[in-house]
Write an enzyme that holds these catalytic residues in place. Structure first.
Site, mmCIF file in Angstrom:
data_model
loop_
_atom_site.group_PDB
_atom_site.id
_atom_site.type_symbol
_atom_site.label_atom_id
_atom_site.label_comp_id
_atom_site.label_asym_id
_atom_site.label_seq_id
_atom_site.Cartn_x
_atom_site.Cartn_y
_atom_site.Cartn_z
ATOM 1 N N SER A 75 39.426 46.168 41.496
ATOM 2 C CA SER A 75 40.234 45.713 41.020
ATOM 3 C C SER A 75 39.917 44.534 39.822
ATOM 4 O O SER A 75 40.888 44.332 38.984
ATOM 5 C CB SER A 75 41.467 45.066 41.926
ATOM 6 N N LYS A 148 41.910 37.621 42.187
ATOM 7 C CA LYS A 148 42.498 38.003 41.057
ATOM 8 C C LYS A 148 42.435 36.749 39.943
ATOM 9 O O LYS A 148 41.765 35.771 40.254
ATOM 10 C CB LYS A 148 44.227 38.183 41.336
#
Length: 259
Positions: A75, A148
């Site tokens: 990701s 993230k």
């Protein structure tokens, strides 16, 4: 007539008298064995002190300063690859603030991750892994952490997308230099104001990242509580061929006004 001297009885050692030979050998051997034993015990004691001190120091460093984490998914590609080991500063957000552009590790706010299936290990192997993870010598693999990039901080108004397909923060479009080549900032529109004590986060591999955009129906509404932040990622340390420092792309957010 001359008297002959009386015959002398031969001198025989008593049965319970130690021989000279015994006196010369047994004494030094016993002393040497004791000295060797004392040296061995001293060495073991020093080794134990060193090992325990190293473990305590590692635990303190992990708890207060830095911690290692393993990257399990793509990701955050191409910034972080699957299998990378990264170092995370525990000084964020306690001693230092979280900034737009930081790459943060945080605990799952709830519902972001599927149920965790730990790797299969023998009882001894699992116990060893637990100890090494506890003291910070092994990357955490608890299955309840995510990594993230911070796009918006408390009070920010974050939207997508403008006429050129760019994300806007407080009305200012940002040119995201870190997203994976071929990705677009977002294929789904959103319009959010970040609540106090929360963060809006997204992965660099936008089309393969289940981030704030896709968790609005979970606890927190897609926002990450600041209290869930473990720290800010500052380096890739493994594999050695990819070792590098990770710098905040401050220029991306330079023109963003305060909310």
């Amino acid at each position: 007539m001359t008297e002959r001297p009386a015959a002398r009885e031969p001198h025989l050692p008593h049965d319970d008298a130690p021989s000279a030979a015994a006196g010369l050998t047994d004494g030094p051997r016993t002393a040497g064995s004791r000295a060797a034993g004392s040296r061995s015990l001293g060495l073991l004691r020093e080794t134990a002190i060193i090992v325990v001190s190293a473990l305590v120091l590692s635990w303190l460093i992990k708890t207060l300063l830095v911690q290692a984490f393993y990257i399990p998914s793509g990701s955050m590609e191409d910034t972080l690859e699957v299998g990378d080991r990264v170092m995370v500063s525990r000084l964020v957000p306690d001693a230092f603030d979280v900034h737009r552009g930081d790459i943060v590790v945080f605990k799952d706010p709830g519902g972001w991750l599927p149920p965790y299936e730990p790797p299969e290990r023998t009882p001894v192997g699992q116990a060893t892994a637990n100890v090494l993870t506890f003291v910070g010598l092994m990357p955490a693999e608890t299955g309840d952490h995510l990594i993230k990039r911070v796009i918006a901080t408390p009070g920010d108004h974050v939207t997508c997308c403008d006429d050129e397909g760019r994300i806007q923060v407080n009305g200012e479009p940002i040119d995201e230099t870190y997203i994976r080549p071929g990705s677009v900032p977002s294929q789904d529109p959103f319009d959010k104001v970040v609540p106090e004590g929360m963060l809006w986060v997204m992965g660099d591999n936008r089309q393969e990242s289940k981030d704030s955009r896709y968790n609005t129906g979970n606890p927190g509404g897609g926002f990450v509580p600041m209290d869930n932040v473990v720290g800010s990622t500052f380096a890739v340390v493994w594999p050695l061929t990819d070792a590098t420092l990770l710098r905040n792309p401050g220029d991306v957010f330079d023109q963003v006004p305060e909310p």
